[in-house]
Structures are given as structure tokens and as C-alpha cells.
Design a protein around this motif. Structure first.
Motif, PDB file in Angstrom:
ATOM      1  N   ILE A   1       1.028  -1.163  -0.238  1.00  0.00           N
ATOM      2  CA  ILE A   1      -0.183   0.029   0.040  1.00  0.00           C
ATOM      3  C   ILE A   1       0.744   1.477  -0.275  1.00  0.00           C
ATOM      4  O   ILE A   1       1.827   1.489   0.662  1.00  0.00           O
ATOM      5  N   GLU A   2       0.503   2.249  -0.625  1.00  0.00           N
ATOM      6  CA  GLU A   2       0.742   3.549  -1.260  1.00  0.00           C
ATOM      7  C   GLU A   2       0.524   4.414   0.912  1.00  0.00           C
ATOM      8  O   GLU A   2       1.616   5.960   0.511  1.00  0.00           O
ATOM      9  N   GLY A   3      -0.743   4.228   1.110  1.00  0.00           N
ATOM     10  CA  GLY A   3      -0.920   4.455   1.930  1.00  0.00           C
ATOM     11  C   GLY A   3      -1.692   4.742   3.001  1.00  0.00           C
ATOM     12  O   GLY A   3      -2.316   3.172   2.793  1.00  0.00           O
ATOM     13  N   THR A   4      -2.307   5.466   4.277  1.00  0.00           N
ATOM     14  CA  THR A   4      -2.904   5.427   4.728  1.00  0.00           C
ATOM     15  C   THR A   4      -5.072   5.236   4.183  1.00  0.00           C
ATOM     16  O   THR A   4      -5.760   5.014   4.457  1.00  0.00           O
ATOM     17  N   ASP A   5      -5.077   5.856   2.258  1.00  0.00           N
ATOM     18  CA  ASP A   5      -5.958   5.515   1.996  1.00  0.00           C
ATOM     19  C   ASP A   5      -5.958   4.269   1.602  1.00  0.00           C
ATOM     20  O   ASP A   5      -7.432   4.277   0.483  1.00  0.00           O
ATOM     21  N   ALA A   6      -5.812   3.345   1.842  1.00  0.00           N
ATOM     22  CA  ALA A   6      -5.762   2.103   0.600  1.00  0.00           C
ATOM     23  C   ALA A   6      -6.515   0.951   1.014  1.00  0.00           C
ATOM     24  O   ALA A   6      -6.579  -0.429   1.005  1.00  0.00           O
ATOM     25  N   MET A   7      -7.136   1.474   2.027  1.00  0.00           N
ATOM     26  CA  MET A   7      -7.926   0.450   2.620  1.00  0.00           C
ATOM     27  C   MET A   7      -9.424  -0.323   2.116  1.00  0.00           C
ATOM     28  O   MET A   7      -9.693   0.575   0.833  1.00  0.00           O
ATOM     29  N   LEU A   8     -10.001  -1.212   2.194  1.00  0.00           N
ATOM     30  CA  LEU A   8     -10.224  -1.869   0.664  1.00  0.00           C
ATOM     31  C   LEU A   8      -9.953  -2.314  -0.490  1.00  0.00           C
ATOM     32  O   LEU A   8     -10.967  -2.328  -1.393  1.00  0.00           O
ATOM     33  N   GLN A   9      -8.504  -1.559  -1.407  1.00  0.00           N
ATOM     34  CA  GLN A   9      -8.511  -1.970  -2.126  1.00  0.00           C
ATOM     35  C   GLN A   9      -7.972  -3.213  -2.057  1.00  0.00           C
ATOM     36  O   GLN A   9      -7.332  -3.923  -2.100  1.00  0.00           O
ATOM     37  N   PRO A  10      -7.817  -3.744  -3.918  1.00  0.00           N
ATOM     38  CA  PRO A  10      -7.843  -4.656  -4.307  1.00  0.00           C
ATOM     39  C   PRO A  10      -6.286  -4.429  -4.720  1.00  0.00           C
ATOM     40  O   PRO A  10      -5.721  -3.593  -5.419  1.00  0.00           O
ATOM     41  N   TYR A  11      -5.488  -5.910  -4.709  1.00  0.00           N
ATOM     42  CA  TYR A  11      -4.741  -6.142  -5.263  1.00  0.00           C
ATOM     43  C   TYR A  11      -4.028  -7.395  -6.257  1.00  0.00           C
ATOM     44  O   TYR A  11      -4.731  -8.629  -5.606  1.00  0.00           O
ATOM     45  N   LYS A  12      -2.998  -7.009  -6.773  1.00  0.00           N
ATOM     46  CA  LYS A  12      -2.120  -8.460  -6.884  1.00  0.00           C
ATOM     47  C   LYS A  12      -1.286  -8.846  -6.238  1.00  0.00           C
ATOM     48  O   LYS A  12      -0.512  -8.658  -5.893  1.00  0.00           O
ATOM     49  N   LEU A  13      -0.595  -9.963  -6.221  1.00  0.00           N
ATOM     50  CA  LEU A  13       0.659 -11.094  -6.011  1.00  0.00           C
ATOM     51  C   LEU A  13       0.715 -13.081  -6.602  1.00  0.00           C
ATOM     52  O   LEU A  13      -0.308 -13.142  -7.585  1.00  0.00           O
ATOM     53  N   HIS A  14       1.598 -12.117  -6.524  1.00  0.00           N
ATOM     54  CA  HIS A  14       2.497 -13.211  -7.635  1.00  0.00           C
ATOM     55  C   HIS A  14       3.546 -14.347  -6.676  1.00  0.00           C
ATOM     56  O   HIS A  14       4.464 -14.113  -6.662  1.00  0.00           O
ATOM     57  N   LEU A  15       3.395 -15.686  -6.912  1.00  0.00           N
ATOM     58  CA  LEU A  15       4.320 -16.528  -6.637  1.00  0.00           C
ATOM     59  C   LEU A  15       4.560 -17.796  -7.148  1.00  0.00           C
ATOM     60  O   LEU A  15       3.343 -18.077  -8.057  1.00  0.00           O
ATOM     61  N   ARG A  16       5.187 -18.308  -7.214  1.00  0.00           N
ATOM     62  CA  ARG A  16       5.917 -19.139  -8.085  1.00  0.00           C
ATOM     63  C   ARG A  16       6.517 -20.419  -6.669  1.00  0.00           C
ATOM     64  O   ARG A  16       7.890 -20.361  -6.283  1.00  0.00           O
ATOM     65  N   SER A  17       5.994 -21.765  -7.836  1.00  0.00           N
ATOM     66  CA  SER A  17       6.363 -22.647  -5.966  1.00  0.00           C
ATOM     67  C   SER A  17       6.259 -23.759  -7.375  1.00  0.00           C
ATOM     68  O   SER A  17       6.087 -23.954  -8.701  1.00  0.00           O
ATOM     69  N   PRO A  18       6.441 -25.242  -6.701  1.00  0.00           N
ATOM     70  CA  PRO A  18       6.755 -26.611  -7.592  1.00  0.00           C
ATOM     71  C   PRO A  18       5.935 -26.639  -8.488  1.00  0.00           C
ATOM     72  O   PRO A  18       5.777 -27.304  -9.107  1.00  0.00           O
TER      73      PRO A  18
END
Length: 332
Positions: A249-266
Motif C-alpha cells: 500500500i502507498e498510504g493510509t487511504d488504501a483500505m479495501l483496495q484490490p491488489y495482485k500477488l504473484h507466487l512461484r512454487s513447484p
């Protein structure tokens, strides 16, 4: 990533070190997606006198209220972590725990928590009993990157599971059935002075029996992530994972904002999207490590958004938890 842990690591430490900034904390998140009921429960040693425990519970019952408990006590034993009225009992190490609370709580307003902190509202009786049952192996993420360990704690166990029981407030009982839960037990030196922001997230895709845990930290004065730990589990098999990308998050106004996450595993790449946060349970954290409901007016704190979330991945739908925090300046 270490996989070493013992049954003793489940319990409160018996002999407390005389080490500055040392602490021990338990954390539990719970999200019943069928009823949009959510809870974050934190139980941690008070930095000024580590024999005393601070208990903090924030609960959403699917409406605009945030049910809050914050108090201190010393009811812990060698086998039970407890503050004043909140107890964590290990029923079977690595597999099952019981959370219980019976005592006063107040209904607060989220916006008020973020602008004024916890207020003196009338108290009502709150009862909580939740049984945690493991759905994935324990993850011991001890052995962090050196720049992150002093924030995350030297011992840090996590585990995704399910929760069953009830939450009752002011005589109104809500049954909890097979809710998403994640549990966390950490101990060690936690120096928050350089902390800038982080993402602590978990999720489960039930039909595929796949779960994930992520803990990524950014600190002042260091380019990129100071720590980025992750794991992915399928059934009773756990795999190391790499954090390819995470949106902080970029600040305290980021409540309830969607976001992305990229993981790599076997198991392959997981491009995860938080499509919806059901509610936000705001917590303020000060240095030395102490947690509050909402902000701490007049005192420097980092703002943490605790959110039950819906995850999407490759056309699949899952549920879980997201904690993202922001600190405007280094602690002193």
C-alpha cells in the motif's frame, strides 16, 4: 526455509530472556464467508513487562460495527497462552487449538477508530469459542533475510486451517462453521524502527486443497523488499515458494483496495488477485511492539488494515486474509 519445529514451540516460552525488544505474539484470523463474519485476534507480551499479555480482538458481524476488546492480564500458564480473559489452548500440537473469550467488549465505528482511536462506548458481553483445525502443514519461516528477521521475529510459525464454533455479542449468537483461519506464533526481537510497509496474506482454494502464505516487508533505507517469504501447500505437502511480485500500500487511504500477488512454487505460478475485501478491521502498531484498535492519536503508529478477502486464481475462487500496513516515517 526451515521446516524444523517442535511441540514446545506451540506454547508460551517458559524462561523469558532479558533482551531489549524481545516479544512473543500469537495471531489468529478468521473469515466465515457464508456469513461475512470476520475476526482478528492478537495475543502478545507487553514490552514493558513481558510476563503480562495484551489481548486485542476486532470482530465484524457483517454490519457496520467493529466489536473491540483490548486489555492486559497475566493468566498464562506453561501450557496456555492467556491475557486477562482471552485464552489459546493447544489441543494437539501442529493440528488443533481452541480460542476462547468471555468478557466485556464495545461496539465501535471503523471511521472513528481511524480518526480518533478506541472510544469509551458502553460495554456488552462478548463470548467467543473457536476450534482451529489444521488444513495444511505448519510453516516455520524462521531464517528470514537478515534485514527482515528483526521485524518478523526469529521463530515464526504459521498454518492455514478451518474454524468452527460461535461468536456471541450482547446475547446474539452467530454460529461459525468451517471458516477460513490462519494462525501465527512468533517470538524474538522485533525492532520496528526501520519498518515502512508490509503484506502478510494467506488464502485457500478448498476444491483444489491448495493454500498459500506470504510475508513481505519493506524497510526504510533499503531498495526493494527486505524480506519476501512464501509457501504453498497442497493437501499435507508443503512447498517453498518465491514472491515474484506483491503490491504494497502507498498510504493510509488504501483500505479495501484490490491488489495482485504473484507466487512461484513447484506447483507452478500463481497469479493471485484479491477481488474483494469484505470489511476492514484497522489496527495501529507502535514501537516497541504494541497493538491498538485503530490509531493512537498523538503517538506515532503504523496503520494496519486487516481484511477478510476473496481470492481469484486461474479461474478459481478462494478465500483468505490480507494484512497490509503503512508507516509514514521510521520509528525513533
Amino acid at each position: 526455509m526451515s521446516t524444523d519445529w517442535t511441540d514446545a514451540d506451540e506454547y508460551p516460552l517458559a524462561t523469558l530472556p532479558d533482551t531489549p525488544l524481545w516479544c512473543e505474539n500469537y495471531a489468529f484470523s478468521c473469515f466465515d464467508a457464508k456469513r461475512d463474519i470476520a475476526m482478528i485476534a492478537l495475543l502478545g507480551r507487553w514490552p514493558a513487562l513481558t510476563e503480562i499479555w495484551r489481548e486485542l480482538l476486532l470482530i465484524s458481524l457483517g454490519d457496520e460495527r467493529v466489536i473491540c476488546v483490548r486489555q492486559h492480564g497475566h493468566a498464562a500458564t506453561s501450557r496456555v497462552a492467556a491475557g486477562a480473559l482471552f485464552r489459546v489452548e493447544v489441543l494437539r500440537a501442529g493440528h488443533a487449538l481452541r480460542l476462547s473469550y468471555d468478557g466485556p467488549a464495545s461496539a465501535q465505528n471503523r471511521d472513528e477508530l481511524l480518526s480518533r482511536g478506541l472510544q469509551n462506548h458502553p460495554l456488552q458481553r462478548l463470548r467467543v469459542q473457536l476450534d482451529f483445525t489444521a488444513l495444511s502443514p505448519v510453516w516455520n519461516m524462521s531464517g528470514h533475510a537478515a534485514r527482515g528477521e528483526a521485524i518478523a521475529g526469529a521463530l515464526h510459525l504459521e498454518q492455514v486451517g478451518s474454524g468452527t464454533g460461535f461468536i456471541e455479542f450482547d446475547g446474539e449468537r452467530h454460529v461459525i462453521e468451517q471458516a477460513f483461519m490462519n494462525r501465527d506464533h512468533s517470538r524474538g526481537v522485533r525492532d520496528l524502527r526501520p519498518f515502512r510497509r508490509h503484506c502478510w496474506a494467506q488464502g485457500r482454494f478448498a476444491e483444489q486443497q491448495i493454500s498459500f502464505n506470504v510475508y513481505a516487508i519493506e524497510v526504510f533505507g533499503v531498495d526493494g523488499l527486505a524480506m519476501a517469504n512464501a509457501t504453498v501447500s497442497k493437501g499435507d505437502q508443503r512447498y517453498p515458494a518465491e514472491v515474484i511480485a506483491v503490491e504494497l500500500i502507498e498510504g493510509t487511504d488504501a483500505m479495501l483496495q484490490p491488489y495482485k500477488l504473484h507466487l512461484r512454487s513447484p506447483l507452478g505460478d500463481m497469479h493471485l488477485v484479491n477481488t474483494r475485501s469484505v470489511c476492514c478491521l484497522p489496527i495501529g502498531v507502535t514501537h516497541p511492539w504494541e497493538a491498538y484498535a485503530g490509531i493512537t492519536p498523538g503517538t506515532h503508529c503504523m496503520t494496519t488494515f486487516e481484511e477478510p478477502v476473496h481470492w481469484a486464481w486461474d479461474g478459481l475462487q478462494g478465500i483468505g486474509w490480507s494484512e497490509r500496513a503503512y508507516n509514514p516515517a521510521p520509528f525513533t
